[in-house]
Design a protein around this motif. Structure first.
Motif, mmCIF file in Angstrom:
data_model
loop_
_atom_site.group_PDB
_atom_site.id
_atom_site.type_symbol
_atom_site.label_atom_id
_atom_site.label_comp_id
_atom_site.label_asym_id
_atom_site.label_seq_id
_atom_site.Cartn_x
_atom_site.Cartn_y
_atom_site.Cartn_z
ATOM 1 N N PHE A 73 0.843 -1.195 0.000
ATOM 2 C CA PHE A 73 0.000 0.000 0.000
ATOM 3 C C PHE A 73 0.878 1.244 0.000
ATOM 4 C CE2 PHE A 73 0.494 -1.264 4.469
ATOM 5 C CZ PHE A 73 0.889 -0.076 5.062
ATOM 6 N N GLY A 74 0.265 2.359 -0.340
ATOM 7 C CA GLY A 74 0.949 3.640 -0.253
ATOM 8 C C GLY A 74 0.509 4.365 1.002
ATOM 9 N N GLU A 75 1.408 5.191 1.531
ATOM 10 C CA GLU A 75 1.066 5.986 2.715
ATOM 11 C C GLU A 75 1.480 7.440 2.479
ATOM 12 O OE1 GLU A 75 1.792 6.357 7.541
ATOM 13 O OE2 GLU A 75 2.749 4.713 6.460
ATOM 14 N N ILE A 76 0.550 8.338 2.733
ATOM 15 C CA ILE A 76 0.826 9.766 2.671
ATOM 16 C C ILE A 76 1.501 10.160 3.981
ATOM 17 C CG2 ILE A 76 -0.191 12.078 2.535
ATOM 18 C CD1 ILE A 76 -0.500 10.472 -0.055
ATOM 19 N N LYS A 77 2.624 10.849 3.862
ATOM 20 C CA LYS A 77 3.383 11.301 5.027
ATOM 21 C C LYS A 77 3.784 12.760 4.817
ATOM 22 C CE LYS A 77 4.984 8.733 7.796
ATOM 23 N NZ LYS A 77 4.482 8.358 9.121
ATOM 24 N N ARG A 78 4.096 13.428 5.888
ATOM 25 C CA ARG A 78 4.757 14.741 5.890
ATOM 26 C C ARG A 78 4.014 15.834 5.125
ATOM 27 N NH1 ARG A 78 7.796 15.927 9.833
ATOM 28 N NH2 ARG A 78 9.787 14.896 9.930
ATOM 29 N N MET A 79 2.678 15.776 5.130
ATOM 30 C CA MET A 79 1.890 16.836 4.494
ATOM 31 C C MET A 79 1.960 18.085 5.370
ATOM 32 S SD MET A 79 0.125 16.233 1.618
ATOM 33 C CE MET A 79 -1.228 17.373 1.746
ATOM 34 N N GLY A 91 -2.702 22.892 -0.778
ATOM 35 C CA GLY A 91 -2.734 21.593 -0.102
ATOM 36 C C GLY A 91 -3.403 20.540 -0.968
ATOM 37 N N ARG A 92 -4.488 20.902 -1.619
ATOM 38 C CA ARG A 92 -5.182 19.975 -2.524
ATOM 39 C C ARG A 92 -4.273 19.591 -3.693
ATOM 40 N NH1 ARG A 92 -10.317 18.204 -3.595
ATOM 41 N NH2 ARG A 92 -11.116 19.433 -1.869
ATOM 42 N N LEU A 112 -3.208 6.893 5.382
ATOM 43 C CA LEU A 112 -2.491 7.918 6.125
ATOM 44 C C LEU A 112 -2.945 7.928 7.568
ATOM 45 C CD1 LEU A 112 -4.387 10.721 6.699
ATOM 46 C CD2 LEU A 112 -4.222 10.772 4.216
ATOM 47 N N GLU A 113 -2.093 8.514 8.388
ATOM 48 C CA GLU A 113 -2.391 8.770 9.796
ATOM 49 C C GLU A 113 -2.220 10.262 10.004
ATOM 50 O OE1 GLU A 113 -1.329 9.973 13.798
ATOM 51 O OE2 GLU A 113 0.073 9.934 12.117
ATOM 52 N N THR A 114 -3.187 10.874 10.666
ATOM 53 C CA THR A 114 -3.078 12.284 11.026
ATOM 54 C C THR A 114 -3.645 12.460 12.426
ATOM 55 O OG1 THR A 114 -3.403 14.554 10.233
ATOM 56 C CG2 THR A 114 -5.287 13.059 10.031
ATOM 57 N N GLY A 115 -3.492 13.652 12.950
ATOM 58 C CA GLY A 115 -3.940 13.905 14.313
ATOM 59 C C GLY A 115 -5.373 14.392 14.386
ATOM 60 N N ILE A 116 -5.976 14.174 15.529
ATOM 61 C CA ILE A 116 -7.378 14.539 15.742
ATOM 62 C C ILE A 116 -7.614 16.048 15.683
ATOM 63 C CG2 ILE A 116 -7.936 12.463 17.063
ATOM 64 C CD1 ILE A 116 -7.618 14.159 19.637
ATOM 65 N N HIS A 117 -6.576 16.843 15.910
ATOM 66 C CA HIS A 117 -6.719 18.303 15.901
ATOM 67 C C HIS A 117 -6.442 18.923 14.539
ATOM 68 C CE1 HIS A 117 -7.153 18.005 20.182
ATOM 69 N NE2 HIS A 117 -5.937 17.521 20.327
ATOM 70 N N ASN A 118 -6.076 18.122 13.555
ATOM 71 C CA ASN A 118 -5.770 18.631 12.218
ATOM 72 C C ASN A 118 -7.062 18.707 11.396
ATOM 73 O OD1 ASN A 118 -3.218 18.403 13.239
ATOM 74 N ND2 ASN A 118 -2.467 16.992 11.699
ATOM 75 N N LEU A 119 -7.960 19.578 11.802
ATOM 76 C CA LEU A 119 -9.298 19.620 11.211
ATOM 77 C C LEU A 119 -9.293 20.005 9.740
ATOM 78 C CD1 LEU A 119 -11.255 21.176 14.220
ATOM 79 C CD2 LEU A 119 -10.853 18.762 13.657
ATOM 80 N N ALA A 121 -6.874 19.516 7.581
ATOM 81 C CA ALA A 121 -6.321 18.374 6.845
ATOM 82 C C ALA A 121 -7.358 17.256 6.742
ATOM 83 C CB ALA A 121 -5.051 17.869 7.529
ATOM 84 N N LEU A 122 -8.049 16.973 7.835
ATOM 85 C CA LEU A 122 -9.077 15.928 7.805
ATOM 86 C C LEU A 122 -10.160 16.254 6.778
ATOM 87 C CD1 LEU A 122 -9.312 15.204 11.624
ATOM 88 C CD2 LEU A 122 -8.731 13.528 9.842
ATOM 89 N N SER A 123 -10.556 17.498 6.721
ATOM 90 C CA SER A 123 -11.564 17.920 5.741
ATOM 91 C C SER A 123 -11.057 17.709 4.318
ATOM 92 C CB SER A 123 -11.923 19.384 5.984
ATOM 93 O OG SER A 123 -12.843 19.828 5.020
ATOM 94 N N LEU A 124 -9.809 18.090 4.061
ATOM 95 C CA LEU A 124 -9.217 17.903 2.739
ATOM 96 C C LEU A 124 -9.169 16.421 2.375
ATOM 97 C CD1 LEU A 124 -7.660 18.816 0.200
ATOM 98 C CD2 LEU A 124 -5.568 18.731 1.585
ATOM 99 N N TYR A 125 -8.664 15.585 3.270
ATOM 100 C CA TYR A 125 -8.557 14.162 2.983
ATOM 101 C C TYR A 125 -9.926 13.559 2.681
ATOM 102 C CZ TYR A 125 -3.852 14.610 5.007
ATOM 103 O OH TYR A 125 -2.566 14.990 5.278
ATOM 104 N N ARG A 126 -10.902 13.887 3.484
ATOM 105 C CA ARG A 126 -12.249 13.335 3.279
ATOM 106 C C ARG A 126 -12.843 13.807 1.957
ATOM 107 N NH1 ARG A 126 -13.111 14.223 9.533
ATOM 108 N NH2 ARG A 126 -12.683 12.112 10.264
#
Length: 152
Positions: A73-79, A91-92, A112-119, A121-126
């Motif tokens: 699999f691929g993993e997004i890191k260091r965004m 960012g997009r 990917l893994e991101t933090g719960i406070h990265n709102l 980023a979470l919106s962008l990913y979704r």
């Protein structure tokens, strides 16, 4: 009009290292050390990683990495995007480039893994089709983490 470029670049350039330090400082201010899962610069220079830099009129303002995991699999890191460059669609563009690189490499799923406070980023990913899932790879459950996956 500002010129935006997203290109594969080495992560060990001085202006890019400053971005990576800013990202590390940002996360250190939000999460305990054991909740930060950084990919170091030496690893980002390796053959398993594609590292992209966003430049606004030549200045490095963002970055992201695609890690090709040996498990397939691929993993997004260091965004990361500097605060003054946010809200311009950069960012997009970084994430679009990383998704395209993953597709070219036949990496599915993309995780990917991101933090719960990265709102933001979470919106962008979704918005680009990433959905929540459980921990993957070498990650353990962490109340500060959100794990996401995009299939095709």
């Amino acid at each position: 009009m500002a010129t935006i470029s997203i290109a594969l670049e080495p992560p060990d350039q001085p202006d890019v290292l400053a971005l990576i330090r800013a990202l590390d400082d940002f996360h250190a201010g939000l999460y305990p050390a054991d909740s930060n899962h950084f990919l170091d610069v030496e690893s980002m220079k390796g053959p398993a990683v594609s590292f992209v830099v966003a430049r606004l009129d030549g200045a490095a303002v963002g970055c992201g990495a695609l890690l090709r995991d040996p498990r397939g699999f691929g993993e997004i890191k260091r965004m990361y995007l500097t605060p003054d460059a946010r809200g311009q669609g950069i960012g997009r563009k970084i994430l679009d480039r990383l998704i395209a690189l993953a597709e070219e490499a036949g990496l599915a799923p993309l995780r990917l893994e991101t933090g719960i406070h990265n709102l933001e980023a979470l919106s962008l990913y979704r918005s680009l089709g990433f959905a929540e899932r459980g921990p993957f790879g070498d990650y353990a459950p962490d109340p500060n983490s959100v794990f996401l996956e995009r299939r095709g």
